[in-house]
Write a protein that holds these residues in place. Structure first.
Motif, PDB file in Angstrom:
ATOM      1  N   PRO A 272       0.821  -1.216   0.000  1.00 37.52           N
ATOM      2  CA  PRO A 272       0.000   0.000   0.000  1.00 37.52           C
ATOM      3  C   PRO A 272       0.850   1.259   0.000  1.00 37.52           C
ATOM      4  O   PRO A 272       2.041   1.247   0.334  1.00 37.52           O
ATOM      5  CB  PRO A 272      -0.806  -0.128   1.302  1.00 37.52           C
ATOM      6  N   SER A 273       0.218   2.351  -0.391  1.00 37.17           N
ATOM      7  CA  SER A 273       0.878   3.649  -0.307  1.00 37.17           C
ATOM      8  C   SER A 273       0.914   4.101   1.153  1.00 37.17           C
ATOM      9  O   SER A 273       0.363   3.442   2.040  1.00 37.17           O
ATOM     10  CB  SER A 273       0.137   4.672  -1.177  1.00 37.17           C
ATOM     11  N   VAL A 328      -8.056  11.845  -7.326  1.00 40.33           N
ATOM     12  CA  VAL A 328      -7.285  10.655  -7.679  1.00 40.33           C
ATOM     13  C   VAL A 328      -6.268  10.380  -6.575  1.00 40.33           C
ATOM     14  O   VAL A 328      -5.426  11.212  -6.261  1.00 40.33           O
ATOM     15  CB  VAL A 328      -6.572  10.844  -9.028  1.00 40.33           C
ATOM     16  N   THR A 329      -6.359   9.218  -5.968  1.00 36.70           N
ATOM     17  CA  THR A 329      -5.453   8.826  -4.893  1.00 36.70           C
ATOM     18  C   THR A 329      -4.679   7.583  -5.305  1.00 36.70           C
ATOM     19  O   THR A 329      -5.183   6.730  -6.029  1.00 36.70           O
ATOM     20  CB  THR A 329      -6.211   8.544  -3.588  1.00 36.70           C
ATOM     21  N   VAL A 330      -3.449   7.479  -4.821  1.00 37.62           N
ATOM     22  CA  VAL A 330      -2.587   6.319  -5.092  1.00 37.62           C
ATOM     23  C   VAL A 330      -2.866   5.267  -4.029  1.00 37.62           C
ATOM     24  O   VAL A 330      -2.737   5.531  -2.828  1.00 37.62           O
ATOM     25  CB  VAL A 330      -1.108   6.729  -5.097  1.00 37.62           C
ATOM     26  N   ILE A 331      -3.252   4.068  -4.455  1.00 33.82           N
ATOM     27  CA  ILE A 331      -3.587   2.988  -3.538  1.00 33.82           C
ATOM     28  C   ILE A 331      -2.349   2.176  -3.175  1.00 33.82           C
ATOM     29  O   ILE A 331      -2.117   1.842  -2.018  1.00 33.82           O
ATOM     30  CB  ILE A 331      -4.656   2.082  -4.163  1.00 33.82           C
ATOM     31  N   ARG A 355      -6.997   5.371  -7.849  1.00 25.86           N
ATOM     32  CA  ARG A 355      -8.450   5.272  -7.694  1.00 25.86           C
ATOM     33  C   ARG A 355      -9.027   6.667  -7.532  1.00 25.86           C
ATOM     34  O   ARG A 355      -8.456   7.512  -6.844  1.00 25.86           O
ATOM     35  CB  ARG A 355      -8.787   4.425  -6.473  1.00 25.86           C
ATOM     36  N   MET A 356     -10.147   6.889  -8.175  1.00 26.66           N
ATOM     37  CA  MET A 356     -10.855   8.147  -8.016  1.00 26.66           C
ATOM     38  C   MET A 356     -11.713   8.064  -6.761  1.00 26.66           C
ATOM     39  O   MET A 356     -12.674   7.292  -6.684  1.00 26.66           O
ATOM     40  CB  MET A 356     -11.733   8.434  -9.240  1.00 26.66           C
ATOM     41  N   ALA A 357     -11.326   8.818  -5.742  1.00 31.91           N
ATOM     42  CA  ALA A 357     -12.060   8.808  -4.477  1.00 31.91           C
ATOM     43  C   ALA A 357     -13.464   9.360  -4.694  1.00 31.91           C
ATOM     44  O   ALA A 357     -13.673  10.277  -5.497  1.00 31.91           O
ATOM     45  CB  ALA A 357     -11.319   9.632  -3.433  1.00 31.91           C
ATOM     46  N   PRO A 358     -14.462   8.796  -4.012  1.00 34.33           N
ATOM     47  CA  PRO A 358     -15.827   9.307  -4.191  1.00 34.33           C
ATOM     48  C   PRO A 358     -15.938  10.756  -3.746  1.00 34.33           C
ATOM     49  O   PRO A 358     -15.348  11.164  -2.742  1.00 34.33           O
ATOM     50  CB  PRO A 358     -16.668   8.372  -3.309  1.00 34.33           C
ATOM     51  N   GLY A 359     -16.674  11.522  -4.495  1.00 33.59           N
ATOM     52  CA  GLY A 359     -16.839  12.932  -4.146  1.00 33.59           C
ATOM     53  C   GLY A 359     -17.909  13.125  -3.085  1.00 33.59           C
ATOM     54  O   GLY A 359     -18.998  12.553  -3.175  1.00 33.59           O
ATOM     55  N   TYR A 360     -17.593  13.899  -2.079  1.00 32.24           N
ATOM     56  CA  TYR A 360     -18.536  14.178  -0.995  1.00 32.24           C
ATOM     57  C   TYR A 360     -19.078  15.604  -1.050  1.00 32.24           C
ATOM     58  O   TYR A 360     -19.804  16.021  -0.156  1.00 32.24           O
ATOM     59  CB  TYR A 360     -17.870  13.939   0.360  1.00 32.24           C
ATOM     60  N   GLY A 361     -18.718  16.359  -2.060  1.00 30.08           N
ATOM     61  CA  GLY A 361     -19.184  17.728  -2.138  1.00 30.08           C
ATOM     62  C   GLY A 361     -18.455  18.635  -1.174  1.00 30.08           C
ATOM     63  O   GLY A 361     -17.320  18.383  -0.764  1.00 30.08           O
ATOM     64  N   ASP A 362     -19.128  19.700  -0.792  1.00 28.66           N
ATOM     65  CA  ASP A 362     -18.510  20.670   0.119  1.00 28.66           C
ATOM     66  C   ASP A 362     -18.527  20.188   1.556  1.00 28.66           C
ATOM     67  O   ASP A 362     -17.594  20.443   2.316  1.00 28.66           O
ATOM     68  CB  ASP A 362     -19.237  22.016   0.016  1.00 28.66           C
ATOM     69  N   VAL A 363     -19.601  19.493   1.942  1.00 26.04           N
ATOM     70  CA  VAL A 363     -19.761  19.042   3.331  1.00 26.04           C
ATOM     71  C   VAL A 363     -20.039  17.545   3.315  1.00 26.04           C
ATOM     72  O   VAL A 363     -20.884  17.065   2.545  1.00 26.04           O
ATOM     73  CB  VAL A 363     -20.912  19.788   4.029  1.00 26.04           C
ATOM     74  N   ARG A 364     -19.333  16.839   4.184  1.00 27.27           N
ATOM     75  CA  ARG A 364     -19.543  15.404   4.304  1.00 27.27           C
ATOM     76  C   ARG A 364     -20.115  15.088   5.682  1.00 27.27           C
ATOM     77  O   ARG A 364     -19.605  15.554   6.693  1.00 27.27           O
ATOM     78  CB  ARG A 364     -18.230  14.643   4.108  1.00 27.27           C
ATOM     79  N   LEU A 365     -21.160  14.275   5.699  1.00 26.20           N
ATOM     80  CA  LEU A 365     -21.753  13.815   6.947  1.00 26.20           C
ATOM     81  C   LEU A 365     -21.613  12.300   7.018  1.00 26.20           C
ATOM     82  O   LEU A 365     -22.070  11.589   6.113  1.00 26.20           O
ATOM     83  CB  LEU A 365     -23.218  14.221   7.045  1.00 26.20           C
ATOM     84  N   SER A 366     -20.989  11.816   8.053  1.00 23.08           N
ATOM     85  CA  SER A 366     -20.794  10.380   8.235  1.00 23.08           C
ATOM     86  C   SER A 366     -21.165   9.998   9.656  1.00 23.08           C
ATOM     87  O   SER A 366     -21.171  10.837  10.563  1.00 23.08           O
ATOM     88  CB  SER A 366     -19.342   9.989   7.939  1.00 23.08           C
TER      89      SER A 366
END
Length: 475
Positions: A272-273, A328-331, A355-366
């Motif tokens: 892994p990176s 885009v992130t290096v796996i 891998r193209m990381a999923p876009g969460y927009g301006d605000v992410r709620l998890s």
């Protein structure tokens, strides 16, 4: 294979031979029944043949080895070895002999000579021997250029070259797929049933995208099977699972043997990176021992394909920074080691997988915490994490909670959360209750940025299993 340039007679002779391991000798058994015309003649000839196995003469495989009869195939990742010999065929003493071996590829020229010093003299019927090695890292046409220069007794300087052309083939076809993870928690199951569910989910993950089926649909199907087998629940809804999105990434690597001979897969690992930790999912625990999912004999036959699965989780220092795992992130890269006939080893390392990381927009709620099962019409708590994914803009957020048909929020809607700086996050504890039994979706949260007058809606954040208090006590 070679293109020579015998323009004139030289005192020295150059011979080049590729060094490969021998193969097992095979013969074609010819036999007949005793009542046939030859009688026992063929059987006796096979017994007298020194290449056959005593007591098993009808087997094609013999006890002897066969030296290579041709140049053979060279595959990417293998080590190319060659024996170079310069022999003095004349009756004169030759001086200042220099042997040079270069390998020309489509992109570079490599010097493979072990020594660059010239030999002072070479007497008649004597030779200069050298063995060169090179790990092949490019496919396509390769040319081995062997050059010899020397000086005769009369002081004349002589020079000649030989070219050996060969093709490097690709041994493996590697394809990768990425899957966004959904965190799964079992609900209302005994320990052995929980292991069955998790095993089922591991199996179904590789088919999730191919079948276009959601994880919760697969779980509904599996849980119905467990319910029919007599689980300690009155309804199938009592044995459902709770799932919600996480930052984990699953990598499926499909490796196909495109050569004409079997391979022994010695190692297939993911390096892994610096942003991720990796866990291999290619083993199962059986009787306290870790065994490969492919069995004890990890042979890959020609044109066969094998899938390897890995789980990557962002390291804590990177997971806390919203702007790092973005775009885009290096796996990492795959490291594959195999062996072919008589232990010839090959190794391949892929380029860095991206891998193209999923876009969460301006605000992410998890969600960070949520109960697996709750009682009907009884409040329960969840913990949310709100992250400002912008790297430049500060937000002033207002939280609104909208009730649905089954989910009812407890508390004040429209409260101020304060300013949230770029790439920072805050944790928020919320209380809610459900008025309907079964698997219910947590929905109805709204975040409004007062600076831009922009509202962000969050529905289907997670799912929770709602049961009556009586059922929960019995389970």
């Amino acid at each position: 294979m070679d293109v020579n340039q015998p323009k004139q007679e030289h005192l020295l002779a150059l011979k080049v031979m590729r060094l490969t391991k021998p193969t097992l000798f095979t013969n074609i058994p010819v036999t007949c029944e005793e009542r046939d015309l030859p009688g026992n003649l063929f059987n006796q000839l096979m017994k007298d043949d020194p290449s056959t196995v005593k007591g098993a003469e009808a087997l094609m495989l013999g006890e002897m080895l066969t030296l290579p009869q041709n140049f053979g195939n060279i595959f990417l990742g293998e080590t190319f070895s060659s024996y170079i010999s310069v022999h003095n065929d004349s009756n004169q003493v030759v001086k200042d002999i220099l042997v040079k071996a270069d390998l020309q590829t489509s992109s570079q020229r490599l010097n493979l000579s072990a020594s660059t010093a010239a030999v002072a003299e070479l007497k008649p019927d004597c030779c200069i021997d050298d063995v060169i090695h090179h790990e092949v890292k490019e496919i396509g046409t390769h040319i081995l250029v062997c050059a010899v220069s020397y000086t005769t007794q009369t002081g004349e300087k002589m020079y000649f070259r030989k070219f050996f052309k060969f093709q490097v083939l690709k041994p493996l076809d590697v394809k990768t797929k990425f899957y966004n993870a959904e965190l799964v928690e079992t609900v209302g199951l005994r320990r052995e049933q929980q292991l069955d569910v998790l095993s089922f989910l591991s199996w179904s993950l590789a088919f999730q995208l191919q079948l276009h089926v959601r994880v919760d649909e697969l779980v509904w199907y599996f849980c119905s099977l467990i319910s029919l087998q007599g689980a300690h629940c009155t309804k199938a809804s009592c044995i459902l699972v709770n799932y919600f999105k996480t930052d984990e990434v699953f990598l499926e690597a499909q490796i196909q043997n495109i050569t004409t001979s079997p391979m022994f897969m010695e190692k297939v690992s993911l390096e892994p990176s610096i942003m991720y930790n990796v866990a291999e999912l290619n083993t199962v625990d059986s009787a306290g021992k870790s065994e490969s999912t492919f069995g004890s004999r990890t042979y890959l036959q020609p044109m066969d394909t094998r899938q390897y699965l890995y789980c990557l989780k962002p390291k804590q220092e990177f997971a806390e920074k919203a702007g790092v795992i973005k775009g885009v992130t290096v796996i990492g890269k795959l490291d594959i080691v195999w062996k072919t006939n008589l232990g010839e080893r090959g190794r391949l390392q892929t380029s860095q997988l991206q891998r193209m990381a999923p876009g969460y927009g301006d605000v992410r709620l998890s969600l960070e915490t949520i109960p697996d099962t709750v009682n009907l019409e009884e409040p329960f708590d969840i913990t949310c994490k709100i992250t400002n994914c912008s790297s430049e803009r500060t937000m002033d957020l207002v939280l609104e909670m909208c009730n649905t048909n089954s989910i009812h929020w407890c508390g004040v809607s429209g409260r101020q959360l304060g300013k949230l700086h770029p790439s920072s996050s805050l944790r928020l504890a919320l209380t809610l209750l459900s008025s309907v039994q079964g698997l219910q979706s947590v929905s109805g949260l709204r975040l409004t940025d007062t600076f831009l007058k922009r509202t962000y809606e969050y529905d289907d954040i997670a799912q929770v299993c709602v049961v009556s208090s009586k059922i929960k006590q019995e389970s």
